[in-house]
Design a protein around this motif. Structure first.
Motif: not given
Length: 639
Positions: A477-482
């Motif tokens: 999981e991440a906060t944005n695609f970068t």
């Protein structure tokens, strides 16, 4: 009951061959393999028996009667034909002996199959032998005509010794006779291992080879020996399918990773070998899959029968003059000179004998569920009506285009009794099979149509995993695609540097190239460049699909659609929060796509996302349940 290859004997076999086939099948142990008329390096003995506690036996079968035999000696026999003429043939025992020693000499080249020291150094580590079966001569005939003076009794089987209907038949005596047919009579102290049996099959039957760690032949105490490790061969069910598909139309329905494309490629090789003048067409829907099949068939055709010939093999640039491998629309454009919209008109012209189009002696279709009914109608009309050699392989769980086909109506051929199911997934680890299938079963509307063993008209086959274990699939999981791609890139580097997974065995899958908010592929490529990860954008354009070479040392980047039929050790499905894709009307297609993506992974599967969707909610729940389970297990261990 022994395992027979093929499962059934050919219709033109003699009555004696049929009798022996069924006797061996019914009275030999369950873990024995019996090959009927196997071809090995240009030789074709009648039967080869391979048993873990037995070794290897070659049997020649003769339907001679007393009236057939005219003049006999240890080398040649003069026999009388039905028309009264005479012919000189080789003593069948001598013929069987030559076959047995030929096989022995092939296997002696493998260091793992010989004894490397002691009295029998450089001899096979297991016994081998040979014999002759006379299906129309009884033991009393052999004694009366003094045949045992030129034939060793222990190396012959007479009718009453192989016919269960005969009062003198005995299952125990049959096994005892077979055990006496060895050149050097001794019993194995330890049964042959699965690896040793796989090595024997790998050497004798090139069509079953999948892969092996192959080291160039080196001298070992003045003997030039091969060294093979990590041998992978088709299982016996797959081998049987490949070898028994020669007569007319056949349908194989298999789960992802069951070896459908491998069977298709092996079948193509056998067709070319048995019918070098046949014109063969292999079709699929995807460009990248066509390229993958081309490479697989090329490898099958260029592979030598004798593994010593691997040394300084000439490069083979073309697959074969008689094999054409195309994705469907390329075939229409290049070979038929038409487009898809003209198909209905062309079908009418063919039916009225007004069209001149190429004919094919055999057609093999991969991912048949991707084909429209009219496409199948066109293919079937261009198939040689005398051969009717049509092979279709499919998996309806991967039906992302939602074609509605009925093979009986679309091809005009009945597949009743001509269909086989492959439900064992060999590609993925057991953990990946369960993970992917649990997702599919949770989200697919077709889960009520899951079946275990029917054929025509049903949708989905329940996959069974092998016992091969691997790491659990992991979710990022991440906060944005970068940030997501940064995590993926670091994981790729760890797999490469710590787990030694080659870059060529890694695949990045994405749903869409870009949206109004996100440039997916640009971010992937920018991240790879930053981390010095070599990459190949497989689906950048049509040319990159056609020039795709899996072995190139680079991480492949592809849409999920174009990954069908491919497999890699490690697969990363990124940006899964874009699924189900909002502009896609069919959620079922999205479920199938993600299932396809997950089942491309052999050992390592990573699902990553940086947003929310119906699918990511499922994976978030998976993460929570996994953490809870680990915590529970840890607490249990403390107690």
């Amino acid at each position: 009951m022994a395992y027979m290859v093929p499962l059934t004997i050919r219709s033109s076999a003699t009555a004696g061959e049929r009798l022996l086939f069924h006797t061996l099948k019914n009275y030999l142990p369950d873990d024995y393999i019996v090959y009927y008329e196997p071809e090995t390096q240009g030789r074709r003995p009648d039967f080869v028996i391979l048993g873990p506690d037995l070794g290897l036996i070659v049997l020649e079968v003769k339907d001679y009667t007393r009236n057939t035999l005219y003049q006999l000696n240890s080398d040649d026999w003069v026999i009388s034909a039905a028309n009264g003429s005479q012919a000189t043939v080789k003593n069948p025992l001598k013929q069987a002996r030559e076959y047995a020693f030929h096989i022995s000499n092939v296997l002696k080249k493998d260091k793992s199959l010989i004894q490397t020291e002691g009295k029998y150094q450089f001899q096979l580590k297991f016994p081998f032998g040979y014999g002759v079966v006379f299906t129309r001569l009884y033991q009393k005939d052999m004694v009366r005509d003094n045949l045992y003076s030129i034939l060793e009794p222990s190396l012959t089987l007479a009718r009453d010794e192989i016919d269960p209907e005969n009062e003198h038949f005995s299952e125990e005596l049959l096994m005892e006779k077979i055990l006496d047919m060895f050149i050097v009579p001794y019993r194995l102290k330890e049964p042959l291992s699965n690896e040793e049996i796989a090595a024997i099959r790998y050497h004798l039957f090139p069509e079953v080879r999948i892969s092996a760690e192959f080291k160039q032949a080196v001298p070992y105490q003045d003997q030039l020996l091969l060294s093979l490790k990590d041998i992978k061969v088709m299982d016996l069910h797959q081998e049987n399918l490949a070898k028994q598909l020669g007569d007319k139309n056949r349908l194989i329905r298999g789960v992802a990773g069951s070896g459908k494309t491998l069977i298709l490629a092996s079948r193509a090789k056998m067709i070319v070998k048995e019918h070098p003048d046949w014109k063969v067409l292999i079709l699929c829907y995807n460009i990248s899959l066509a390229q993958s099949i081309r490479q697989m068939v090329h490898a099958k055709l260029s592979e030598p029968e004798d593994l010593f010939d691997f040394v300084q093999m000439p490069e083979v640039k073309e697959v074969s003059d008689n094999i054409m491998i195309r994705n469907f629309h390329q075939w229409l454009k290049q070979d038929l000179k038409i487009n898809e919209y003209q198909i209905p008109t062309i079908l009418e012209k063919i039916d009225q004998n007004e069209a001149i189009l190429p004919k094919y002696d055999a057609v093999l279709i991969d991912e048949g569920q991707d084909f429209e009914p009219s496409w199948l109608g066109l293919v079937s009309r261009l198939l040689n009506p005398y051969t009717q050699s049509l092979l279709i392989v499919e998996d309806r769980a991967q039906n992302i285009y939602k074609r509605k086909t009925s093979y009986v109506q679309d091809t005009g051929m009945s597949f009743q009794g001509r269909s086989k199911i492959l439900n064992i997934n060999y590609r993925n680890s057991a953990q990946i099979v369960k993970f992917a299938w649990d997702f599919y079963r949770e989200h697919s509307q077709l889960n009520t149509k899951v079946i275990q063993g029917q054929t025509e008209g049903v949708e989905i086959i329940h996959p069974q995993g092998t016992k091969r274990k691997g790491p659990e699939p992991f979710v990022l999981e991440a906060t944005n695609f970068t940030e997501e791609m940064e995590k993926v890139a670091r994981t790729i580097k760890k797999l490469h540097e710590i787990r030694k997974v080659p870059y060529s065995e890694m695949l990045i899958l994405y749903r869409v190239r870009k949206t109004n908010k996100l440039a997916v592929t640009d971010t992937i490529i920018r991240t790879f460049k930053k981390h010095n990860i070599p990459y190949y954008w497989l689906t950048e354009h049509e040319g990159s699909k056609r020039n795709f070479v899996k072995e190139e040392e680079s991480v492949k980047i592809s849409t999920i659609e174009s990954s069908k039929g491919l497999d890699f050790q490690s697969v990363f499905v990124v940006n899964t929060d874009s699924m189900p894709f909002p502009l896609e009307e069919s959620k079922e297609k999205e479920v199938s796509l993600l299932y396809i993506a997950m089942t491309r992974a052999q050992n390592y599967l990573c699902i990553s996302y940086s947003g929310e969707s119906e699918f990511t909610s499922y994976f978030t729940t998976f993460i929570a349940e996994s953490k809870s389970l680990k915590k529970s297990e840890k607490t249990s261990m403390i107690r």
